[in-house]
Enzyme design. Structure first.
Site, PDB file in Angstrom:
ATOM      1  N   ASP A 158       0.821  -1.210   0.000  1.00  0.00           N
ATOM      2  CA  ASP A 158       0.000   0.000   0.000  1.00  0.00           C
ATOM      3  C   ASP A 158       0.858   1.264   0.000  1.00  0.00           C
ATOM      4  O   ASP A 158       0.469   2.291  -0.562  1.00  0.00           O
ATOM      5  CB  ASP A 158      -0.931   0.005   1.213  1.00  0.00           C
ATOM      6  CG  ASP A 158      -2.105  -0.959   1.050  1.00  0.00           C
ATOM      7  OD1 ASP A 158      -2.335  -1.434  -0.076  1.00  0.00           O
ATOM      8  OD2 ASP A 158      -2.785  -1.237   2.056  1.00  0.00           O
ATOM      9  N   ASP A 172      -3.304  10.142   4.892  1.00  0.00           N
ATOM     10  CA  ASP A 172      -3.437  11.084   5.993  1.00  0.00           C
ATOM     11  C   ASP A 172      -2.370  12.171   5.983  1.00  0.00           C
ATOM     12  O   ASP A 172      -1.344  12.062   5.323  1.00  0.00           O
ATOM     13  CB  ASP A 172      -3.384  10.341   7.342  1.00  0.00           C
ATOM     14  CG  ASP A 172      -2.201   9.374   7.448  1.00  0.00           C
ATOM     15  OD1 ASP A 172      -1.094   9.737   7.027  1.00  0.00           O
ATOM     16  OD2 ASP A 172      -2.394   8.250   7.948  1.00  0.00           O
TER      17      ASP A 172
END
Length: 280
Positions: free
Chosen positions: A59, A134
């Protein structure tokens, strides 16, 4: 000839061998293939001019590719060589079949929102960054608290003393935010998650916010002077007392192939053991 960029995570043992197979297959299909070796951190954007990007890693490799490709509206075809695969939805054993479907225009392509941060110093913009997962404000070293004043749409929200704060997208809700006690959000939802990290007060709790608004974080006087802002844990910017960080939804969206809600929930069940109980 159409160009394809293959991003090879050099920390994954299988990535180099698989890169050769993927490159050869794409060249047979008539594509010009360029390899980019990624070791987990890079300030370079190598994707301009590509038809699409293939990532060979986990990821984290997809996060890098998504930040690079979003403004160009270039799709990312992510082959999962990592542990979780929440956003790397193509398994290494089926990459060829999945790639054929994508090239035929029959593969699902998800649009995922990004979170953007702008650092203001003495009223002037000194840094900007985007993240698919984020934006995090924290002390550079562990076990150091920092003080912040947080507002949302000019409405005072909290005076926060904590190890840091996470501003997560739904895509990133299963990452650092979840580890810090934040909620898991369906990736198709449009929201931001505000998650304090180890707050000094027990009253500080995660909040789900409307992404149409703007979050302001004012860095207050703290014991530590080593304060940083990170995007997806990869891009780093140093902060100073008095800096104001504005967090908002990014202008562009990442295009992720096979990054479906179905794959998200499969990963949640199989990789995070979200089963409802210890014996479920």
């Amino acid at each position: 000839m159409k160009k394809v960029l293959v991003i090879v995570n050099t920390k994954k043992e299988k990535s180099t061998a698989l890169a050769k197979d993927v490159s050869s297959y794409l060249e047979i299909k008539g594509y010009e293939v360029e390899l980019y070796h990624f070791n987990g951190f890079s300030k370079k954007n190598p994707v301009k001019g590509c038809e699409f990007v293939v990532t060979l890693g986990g990821d984290g490799t997809v996060l890098f590719a998504a930040r690079c490709t979003a403004k160009y509206k270039i799709p990312v075809f992510p082959v999962n060589l990592g542990e979780f695969g929440f956003i790397a939805g193509v398994q290494p054993g089926s990459w060829k079949k999945s790639l054929d479907k994508f090239l035929a225009g029959k593969a699902p392509v998800a649009e995922r929102s990004l979170v953007a941060a702008e650092v203001l110093r003495d009223g002037e913009s000194v840094s900007t960054c985007i993240g698919l997962n984020d934006i995090v404000i924290s002390a550079k070293e562990a076990v150091r608290t920092i003080c912040m004043a947080v507002s949302y749409n000019n409405q005072h929200l909290t005076q926060l003393k904590s190890d840091g704060v996470i501003f997560s997208t739904p895509t990133g809700s299963t990452a650092y935010s979840s580890s810090a006690g934040g909620p898991i959000i369906d990736p198709d939802m449009d929201a931001f998650i505000f998650t304090p990290v180890n707050p000094f007060s027990l009253s500080a709790r995660p909040i789900v916010l409307n992404p149409e608004g703007v979050i302001s974080v004012l860095i207050k006087e703290s014991r530590t002077k080593e304060i940083i802002l990170t995007a997806d844990g990869q891009n780093v910017c140093k902060l100073m007392e008095g800096d104001e960080v504005l967090v908002r939804r990014g202008q562009d969206k990442a295009l992720l192939v096979y990054c479906t809600t179905e794959n998200f929930y499969k990963a949640l069940l199989s990789k995070r053991n979200w089963s409802g109980g210890p014996n479920a």
